[in-house]
Design an enzyme around this catalytic site. Structure first.
Site, PDB file in Angstrom:
ATOM      1  N   ASP A   1      -1.595   5.047  -6.277  1.00 48.04           N
ATOM      2  CA  ASP A   1      -0.175   4.893  -5.948  1.00 48.04           C
ATOM      3  C   ASP A   1       0.657   6.044  -6.496  1.00 48.04           C
ATOM      4  O   ASP A   1       1.771   6.284  -6.037  1.00 48.04           O
ATOM      5  CB  ASP A   1       0.347   3.560  -6.483  1.00 48.04           C
TER       6      ASP A   1
ATOM      7  N   GLY B   1       0.859  -1.184   0.000  1.00 49.44           N
ATOM      8  CA  GLY B   1       0.000   0.000   0.000  1.00 49.44           C
ATOM      9  C   GLY B   1       0.894   1.233   0.000  1.00 49.44           C
ATOM     10  O   GLY B   1       1.897   1.282   0.736  1.00 49.44           O
TER      11      GLY B   1
ATOM     12  N   GLN C   1      -5.787  -8.714  -2.880  1.00 54.80           N
ATOM     13  CA  GLN C   1      -5.850  -7.748  -1.767  1.00 54.80           C
ATOM     14  C   GLN C   1      -7.291  -7.432  -1.381  1.00 54.80           C
ATOM     15  O   GLN C   1      -7.583  -7.129  -0.232  1.00 54.80           O
ATOM     16  CB  GLN C   1      -5.141  -6.441  -2.147  1.00 54.80           C
TER      17      GLN C   1
ATOM     18  N   ARG D   1      10.210  -1.354  -4.853  1.00 54.15           N
ATOM     19  CA  ARG D   1       9.009  -1.348  -5.707  1.00 54.15           C
ATOM     20  C   ARG D   1       8.979  -0.015  -6.465  1.00 54.15           C
ATOM     21  O   ARG D   1       9.224   1.034  -5.866  1.00 54.15           O
ATOM     22  CB  ARG D   1       7.729  -1.537  -4.873  1.00 54.15           C
TER      23      ARG D   1
ATOM     24  N   ASN E   1      -3.147   3.272 -10.300  1.00 47.34           N
ATOM     25  CA  ASN E   1      -3.603   2.447  -9.178  1.00 47.34           C
ATOM     26  C   ASN E   1      -3.522   0.980  -9.599  1.00 47.34           C
ATOM     27  O   ASN E   1      -3.111   0.659 -10.720  1.00 47.34           O
ATOM     28  CB  ASN E   1      -5.032   2.838  -8.769  1.00 47.34           C
ATOM     29  N   LYS E   2      -3.912   0.116  -8.690  1.00 47.09           N
ATOM     30  CA  LYS E   2      -3.813  -1.330  -8.929  1.00 47.09           C
ATOM     31  C   LYS E   2      -4.406  -1.715 -10.287  1.00 47.09           C
ATOM     32  O   LYS E   2      -5.451  -1.201 -10.681  1.00 47.09           O
ATOM     33  CB  LYS E   2      -4.533  -2.058  -7.779  1.00 47.09           C
TER      34      LYS E   2
HETATM   35  O1  MRU Z   1       0.426  -3.805  -4.704  1.00 46.62           O
HETATM   36  P1  MRU Z   1      -0.163  -3.145  -3.507  1.00 46.62           P
HETATM   37  O2  MRU Z   1      -0.989  -4.055  -2.686  1.00 46.62           O
HETATM   38  O3  MRU Z   1       0.867  -2.384  -2.708  1.00 46.62           O
HETATM   39  O4  MRU Z   1      -1.113  -2.066  -4.166  1.00 46.62           O
HETATM   40  C1  MRU Z   1      -1.828  -1.204  -3.378  1.00 46.62           C
HETATM   41  C2  MRU Z   1      -2.826  -0.419  -4.118  1.00 46.62           C
HETATM   42  O5  MRU Z   1      -2.898  -0.407  -5.324  1.00 46.62           O
HETATM   43  C3  MRU Z   1      -3.679   0.443  -3.306  1.00 46.62           C
HETATM   44  O6  MRU Z   1      -4.919   0.572  -3.883  1.00 46.62           O
HETATM   45  C4  MRU Z   1      -2.937   1.704  -3.168  1.00 46.62           C
HETATM   46  O7  MRU Z   1      -1.692   1.683  -2.598  1.00 46.62           O
HETATM   47  C5  MRU Z   1      -3.636   2.917  -3.136  1.00 46.62           C
HETATM   48  S1  MRU Z   1      -4.054   3.690  -1.639  1.00 46.62           S
HETATM   49  C6  MRU Z   1      -3.570   3.004  -0.285  1.00 46.62           C
END
Ligand code: MRU
Length: 365
Positions: free
Chosen positions: A247, A55, A206, A94, A257-258
């Site tokens: 992100d 996150g 997630q 990352r 975003n994801k």
């Molecule tokens: O790969 P992750 O689990 O770190 O991805 C997280 C996300 O895409 C969340 O939606 C994001 O960090 C946005 S807000 C907390």
């Protein structure tokens, strides 16, 4: 937020144990609740890579604590090189969430000019703590800023508000409250009836694992759906609002975003459903000019060709594809600003365009 009625943050230091960072191992949730003790920057880096912490806001804060641990443990004579090497190590974990870069850069600036190691240790810890506290405040403010969107929808509809979210953008992705989930938590605590459609969010799930867990702990009605279901629900009037996290958001309002967020935004646009991205200002990349240049994380294809779950005794993985199948595992996508109704930030809600964003953050003009 609470787990079994006990209040937790996602990262913390315990009184009188300043050399250990505590995190919740998110790889094991919702099946096992386990706390990990991190003692070195290398361990912090590994926990970001393997997604024990994840996150955008949380990995930023974890990296700031990683900078602190590396200074605390350093026994050499070239402090400057050590700081820059640690920064590189943490930054290379990352690529997509800008929070990581933001936190590391700020930490470097706070420590690099310090006159000796103990002053640098103090400055690094102060910064990590400050960022952590700031992110807790940001998330809570995002909650209050987004609350009227849900409240107004409830007033118009006079029934339960159905909100679709993707990935986990709750307190586990932050330090507390969350981004996309923060307005939902505030609305539910105000007594507004809400129901959340939770995209499972393959390949790491997630949504199915973490968002469902958080919402269950908070007592908020929710339904997990396959990632491809949202469009159908939208066509049938079963989604009132989409709220996602981010992100990395550009000053023009494009939202990274994801992976899969873009498709949800397209479907929502086609069905006249508002799409909000909720994000702290630490997720805005003020420098980026071309969103095609956002580094999109590509993870191990094994996350796609297999699936992990609870078999009644332990967490285990099973194969999904014929042996040797080629798979691609892109972690994020970019949703263009034209598909975003608004951004929910700690300073309020704005349109996803440059002048609106700058009106909330005039110091960036
Ligand atoms: O790969 P992750 O689990 O770190 O991805 C997280 C996300 O895409 C969340 O939606 C994001 O960090 C946005 S807000 C907390």
């Amino acid at each position: 937020m609470k787990i079994n009625n006990q209040h937790y943050h996602t990262i913390w230091i315990e009184e009188n144990i300043p050399d250990i960072i505590h995190i919740i191992d998110q790889r094991k949730l919702p099946f096992i609740f386990e706390i990990i003790h991190l003692k070195t920057a290398e361990e912090v880096a590994e926990s970001i890579i393997n997604m024990a912490v994840r996150g955008a806001p949380l990995i930023g804060v974890a990296a700031a604590y990683g900078m602190y641990l590396s200074l605390l443990n350093y026994r050499g004579a070239d402090l400057r090189s050590h700081i820059l090497e640690t920064a590189w190590l943490l930054k290379s974990t990352r690529p997509t969430a800008i929070n990581l870069e933001f936190a590391i850069q700020e930490s470097i600036e706070r420590v690099i000019g310090c006159r000796d190691q103990s002053t640098a240790i103090k400055a690094a810890l102060e910064y990590a703590t400050e960022l952590r506290d700031q992110e807790i405040k940001n998330s809570s403010m995002i909650g209050y800023a987004g609350l009227p969107i849900i409240r107004n929808k409830y007033k118009t509809l006079g029934r339960t508000v159905n909100i679709l979210t993707h990935c986990n953008a709750g307190w586990l992705a932050c330090i507390d409250w969350g981004t996309a989930l923060a307005p939902i938590y505030k609305a539910a605590r105000e007594g507004i009836p809400v129901h959340v459609w939770v995209d499972e969010t393959r390949p790491r799930n997630q949504g199915a694992r973490l968002t469902a867990y958080e919402l269950k702990e908070e007592g908020i009605p929710h339904t997990v759906i396959c990632d491809n279901t949202g469009g159908h629900l939208m066509q049938r009037g079963m989604v009132d609002i989409v709220i996602v996290g981010s992100d990395r958001t550009s000053p023009e309002g494009d939202v990274t975003n994801k992976i899969g967020t873009y498709l949800k935004a397209l479907a929502a646009h086609d069905n006249n459903i508002p799409v909000y991205a909720a994000l702290p200002s630490s997720s805005i990349d003020w420098q980026i000019e071309d969103m095609n240049k956002v580094p999109i994380e590509e993870r191990d294809p094994i996350e796609v060709t297999s699936i992990e779950g609870w078999d009644g005794t332990e967490i285990s993985k099973v194969e999904l594809c014929p042996v040797g199948t080629k798979a691609a595992n892109y972690g994020f996508d970019v949703t263009p600003s034209r598909l975003i109704t608004g951004l929910i930030t700690e300073r309020g809600v704005c349109l996803a365009d440059k002048s609106s964003i700058l009106s909330l953050f005039p110091e960036r003009k």
